[in-house]
Scaffold this active site. Structure first.
Site, PDB file in Angstrom:
ATOM      1  CG  HIS A 191      -4.105  -4.534   2.215  1.00  0.00           C
ATOM      2  ND1 HIS A 191      -4.563  -5.259   1.139  1.00  0.00           N
ATOM      3  CD2 HIS A 191      -5.227  -4.073   2.835  1.00  0.00           C
ATOM      4  CE1 HIS A 191      -5.878  -5.237   1.102  1.00  0.00           C
ATOM      5  NE2 HIS A 191      -6.308  -4.537   2.109  1.00  0.00           N
TER       6      HIS A 191
ATOM      7  CD  GLU B 225      -5.118  -7.195   4.361  1.00  0.00           C
ATOM      8  OE1 GLU B 225      -5.140  -6.257   5.174  1.00  0.00           O
ATOM      9  OE2 GLU B 225      -6.096  -7.501   3.640  1.00  0.00           O
TER      10      GLU B 225
HETATM   11  O1  TA6 Z   1      -7.941  -5.524   4.471  1.00  0.00           O
HETATM   12  C1  TA6 Z   1      -9.261  -5.688   4.009  1.00  0.00           C
HETATM   13  C2  TA6 Z   1      -9.846  -4.309   3.745  1.00  0.00           C
HETATM   14  O2  TA6 Z   1      -9.851  -3.531   4.913  1.00  0.00           O
HETATM   15  C3  TA6 Z   1     -11.258  -4.477   3.175  1.00  0.00           C
HETATM   16  O3  TA6 Z   1     -12.241  -4.105   4.114  1.00  0.00           O
HETATM   17  C4  TA6 Z   1     -11.229  -3.576   1.934  1.00  0.00           C
HETATM   18  O4  TA6 Z   1     -11.524  -2.244   2.281  1.00  0.00           O
HETATM   19  C5  TA6 Z   1      -9.781  -3.758   1.515  1.00  0.00           C
HETATM   20  O5  TA6 Z   1      -9.069  -3.622   2.745  1.00  0.00           O
HETATM   21  C6  TA6 Z   1      -9.288  -2.897   0.368  1.00  0.00           C
HETATM   22  O6  TA6 Z   1      -9.289  -1.604   0.706  1.00  0.00           O
HETATM   23  P1  TA6 Z   1      -8.815  -0.551  -0.433  1.00  0.00           P
HETATM   24  O7  TA6 Z   1      -8.856   0.747   0.265  1.00  0.00           O
HETATM   25  O8  TA6 Z   1      -7.424  -0.938  -0.865  1.00  0.00           O
HETATM   26  O9  TA6 Z   1      -9.781  -0.710  -1.590  1.00  0.00           O
END
Ligand code: TA6
Length: 303
Positions: free
Chosen positions: A172, A275
């Site tokens: 991510h 990601e």
């Molecule tokens: O990858 C995008 C996502 O799924 C968004 O929907 C948001 O939730 C982001 O990840 C960040 O998530 P986190 O749990 O790290 O705040």
């Protein structure tokens, strides 16, 4: 009082002119990498690559100046590992979003220097009572990080159980950009995506991606590399991958970023998440005894 864990880690895994282990922010143990090619830092909690900066370049990875560093808390920025599921758990909403791998301690398995002057670090996560309570499959994960002029992150998942399991995963990664208004993403033209900002509706990408509001999209069956084209820095960041069929593009924009509380004022304008993943329709089935490997490779090119 010296930290016995740090002493042990440095005794067994430090390499002159490559890597040493230090106490980082929030008391987190961090592998600090500095070789002839780049600098990087990786927290043992979550095997979380926090920073990566090739020699002579601006940072490639973004880390929030307002990130909270604490045991069991995910760090805002860097390359959090979403594993063994991506997003919300399929059946139990009480379980942590993006799985548990990014908030538990990983072990250092190996460090080595390559003949090309890169530093390789390998981290392991074995299952235990805590993880099995959330993920009842005998399994283990390894993360191999290769720091050089490019950064390679490989996430390996081994199925130690007698039955196959479905795996959702993502690196991510938050990328450092000059200004979201001076950036576009290419490489996803024509790809189908699920738009999380619009009820996961299925759409098709037309041309390059520019961002001027919240974007949260899971691109499916992506055929090749993606590029973050940053006219403000006059550079492209190339994101290549191995064994990954999804790409997630995310920028929370102002309201969401403010609610999250760890982006800082206008923090979202200096980052974009691209990601490398196997998510939603692209989750992978790992057979008993199989090891599945997904990797992302980041490099910088002049525009
Ligand atoms: O990858 C995008 C996502 O799924 C968004 O929907 C948001 O939730 C982001 O990840 C960040 O998530 P986190 O749990 O790290 O705040």
């Amino acid at each position: 009082m010296s930290n016995p864990d740090l002493n042990h880690l440095n005794q067994h895994f430090s390499i002159a002119n490559h890597v040493q282990f230090i106490e980082g922010p929030g008391g987190l143990t961090v592998a600090a990498v500095a070789n002839g090619e780049a600098t990087a830092s990786i927290a043992l909690q979550g095997a979380h690559v926090m920073t990566f900066q090739p020699q002579g370049q601006e940072p490639v990875i973004w880390l929030s100046k307002f990130a909270k560093f604490a045991a069991g808390k995910s760090i805002r920025g860097g390359a959090p590992i979403c594993w063994p599921w991506f997003g919300s758990h399929a059946t139990d909403a009480s379980l942590p979003g993006h799985g548990f791998a990014r908030t538990v301690m990983w072990q250092v398995l190996e460090t080595r220097a390559t003949s090309a002057g890169e530093t390789v670090l390998r981290f392991g996560l074995t299952d235990n009572e805590t993880t099995r309570a959330q993920w009842p499959h005998a399994s283990s994960a390894e993360l191999t990080v290769t720091v050089g002029a490019t950064l390679r992150i490989e996430l390996a998942t081994r199925n130690d159980s007698p039955t196959a399991f479905d795996l959702g995963e993502a690196l991510h990664t938050y990328f450092h950009i000059s200004d979201v208004a001076k950036m576009r993403i290419t490489g996803l033209d024509g790809c189908a995506f699920l738009d999380k900002v619009d009820g996961f509706s299925r759409k098709q990408q037309q041309g390059a991606i520019s961002i001027a509001s919240e974007v949260d999209r899971v691109y499916l069956d992506v055929p090749g590399d993606c590029l973050i084209e940053d006219s403000g820095l006059g550079r492209r960041i190339r994101i290549a991958s191995e064994n990954a069929r999804s790409v997630v593009v995310w920028n929370p924009w102002t309201e969401k970023a403010d609610k999250m509380g760890d982006f800082g004022p206008d923090g979202h304008k200096g980052m974009v998440c691209l990601e490398t993943a196997n998510a939603l329709e692209n989750i992978v089935s790992v057979a008993p005894g199989e090891t599945h490997r997904m990797a992302a490779i980041y490099s910088v090119e002049k525009m």
